[in-house]
Design a protein around this motif. Structure first.
Motif, PDB file in Angstrom:
ATOM      1  N   TRP A 182       0.826  -1.206   0.000  1.00 41.22           N
ATOM      2  CA  TRP A 182       0.000   0.000   0.000  1.00 41.22           C
ATOM      3  C   TRP A 182       0.861   1.257   0.000  1.00 41.22           C
ATOM      4  O   TRP A 182       0.581   2.204  -0.742  1.00 41.22           O
ATOM      5  N   HIS A 208       3.737   1.563  -1.226  1.00 46.71           N
ATOM      6  CA  HIS A 208       4.410   1.663  -2.529  1.00 46.71           C
ATOM      7  C   HIS A 208       3.428   1.452  -3.690  1.00 46.71           C
ATOM      8  O   HIS A 208       3.825   1.034  -4.780  1.00 46.71           O
ATOM      9  N   ARG A 209       2.175   1.759  -3.448  1.00 46.38           N
ATOM     10  CA  ARG A 209       1.138   1.506  -4.456  1.00 46.38           C
ATOM     11  C   ARG A 209       1.351   2.255  -5.764  1.00 46.38           C
ATOM     12  O   ARG A 209       0.933   1.786  -6.819  1.00 46.38           O
ATOM     13  N   SER A 210       2.010   3.401  -5.725  1.00 44.31           N
ATOM     14  CA  SER A 210       2.210   4.161  -6.960  1.00 44.31           C
ATOM     15  C   SER A 210       3.123   3.433  -7.947  1.00 44.31           C
ATOM     16  O   SER A 210       3.099   3.723  -9.150  1.00 44.31           O
ATOM     17  N   SER A 211       3.908   2.471  -7.444  1.00 41.73           N
ATOM     18  CA  SER A 211       4.815   1.736  -8.321  1.00 41.73           C
ATOM     19  C   SER A 211       4.190   0.455  -8.866  1.00 41.73           C
ATOM     20  O   SER A 211       4.814  -0.236  -9.683  1.00 41.73           O
ATOM     21  N   PRO A 225       0.938  -0.158 -10.552  1.00 41.80           N
ATOM     22  CA  PRO A 225       0.166  -0.292 -11.796  1.00 41.80           C
ATOM     23  C   PRO A 225       1.015  -0.834 -12.953  1.00 41.80           C
ATOM     24  O   PRO A 225       2.099  -0.315 -13.239  1.00 41.80           O
ATOM     25  N   LYS A 274       2.628  -3.599 -13.068  1.00 47.71           N
ATOM     26  CA  LYS A 274       3.622  -4.588 -12.648  1.00 47.71           C
ATOM     27  C   LYS A 274       3.000  -5.978 -12.678  1.00 47.71           C
ATOM     28  O   LYS A 274       1.828  -6.170 -12.356  1.00 47.71           O
ATOM     29  N   CYS A 295      -4.440  -2.271  -6.416  1.00 44.28           N
ATOM     30  CA  CYS A 295      -3.604  -1.101  -6.704  1.00 44.28           C
ATOM     31  C   CYS A 295      -3.137  -1.049  -8.153  1.00 44.28           C
ATOM     32  O   CYS A 295      -2.310  -0.198  -8.514  1.00 44.28           O
ATOM     33  N   GLY A 296      -3.636  -1.963  -8.990  1.00 45.89           N
ATOM     34  CA  GLY A 296      -3.356  -1.874 -10.419  1.00 45.89           C
ATOM     35  C   GLY A 296      -2.345  -2.847 -10.958  1.00 45.89           C
ATOM     36  O   GLY A 296      -2.028  -2.804 -12.156  1.00 45.89           O
TER      37      GLY A 296
END
Length: 224
Positions: free
Chosen positions: A15, A17-20, A22, A24, A76-77
């Motif tokens: 959570w 590091h959620r921006s990294s 999508p 992955k 988170c994508g």
């Protein structure tokens, strides 16, 4: 279904590091150890905590359980694949139920057994991140675990294995096996992602258990 303390800590890391995440490609690997008796109910998250994850109150033995880290990664994508013991179809069914209850019907679930190179493992799509919570449960399984992780990392040289584990004995170590399989690791302090607390995301976990996190990669890889 219920969640073990290590899963909540790893979900917290995802959570933060959620921006990294999508785009992955993420594989969550099974738990190890003897009978997995339920310990704590899953939490409902609010505010700045991970997205709410729904589960039922089922019991089962080994496996990824409710696949909390994988479910959070998917929310988170990330493109997530969940795995559980290929010898325990009920565990695979539980993973699928967890996905359905969390509106993730397209997340694939595959059978995977530590130390065994199966057709499913050979045909696995490329991955960027491997997730594992509480896989280092019993020393007799450590080499099978790292053999499988090495196989996956050798096929995906820039991938990393993100894992949390509960400290159960000061005498247990994987250092020699990491060296044997040409793997390296870095320790991730829990305070660096706000997981150094007894209660995360309005839950009672991880409680007073001693949880650690590390990231494992190939020793010759440029990844960190």
């Amino acid at each position: 279904m219920y969640v073990w303390p290590c899963a909540v800590v790893l979900a917290q890391y995802l959570w933060v590091h959620r921006s990294s995440l999508p785009g992955k490609r993420v594989l969550e690997v099974p738990l190890t150890g003897p009978s997995r008796h339920p310990r704590h109910p899953i939490f409902s998250c609010r505010g700045g905590a991970p997205p709410s994850v729904a589960v039922t109150t089922l019991r089962f033995q080994v496996g990824a359980g409710v696949s909390l880290p994988g479910v959070v990664a998917a929310k988170c994508g990330a493109e997530v694949i969940l795995s559980d013991s290929e010898e325990l179809p009920q565990c695979l069914h539980n993973c699928r139920r967890s996905c359905l209850m969390n509106d993730l019907p397209r997340v694939p679930v595959i059978g995977l057994t530590w130390g065994r190179v199966s057709p499913e493992l050979l045909s696995l799509a490329p991955v960027d991140i491997i997730l594992g919570s509480d896989v280092f449960f019993d020393p007799k399984d450590f080499e099978d675990i790292l053999t499988t992780i090495y196989f996956l990392l050798e096929r995906n040289p820039h991938a990393q294995f993100w894992t949390t584990y509960q400290v159960r004995s000061a005498d247990w170590s994987i250092e020699a096996l990491l060296c044997k399989w040409k793997l390296k690791h870095i320790h991730v302090p829990l305070h660096s992602f706000s997981a150094d607390r007894e209660h995360l995301a309005s839950s009672s976990l991880p409680g007073r258990h001693t949880i650690e996190m590390m990231i494992i990669s190939l020793a010759q890889s440029d990844g960190t």
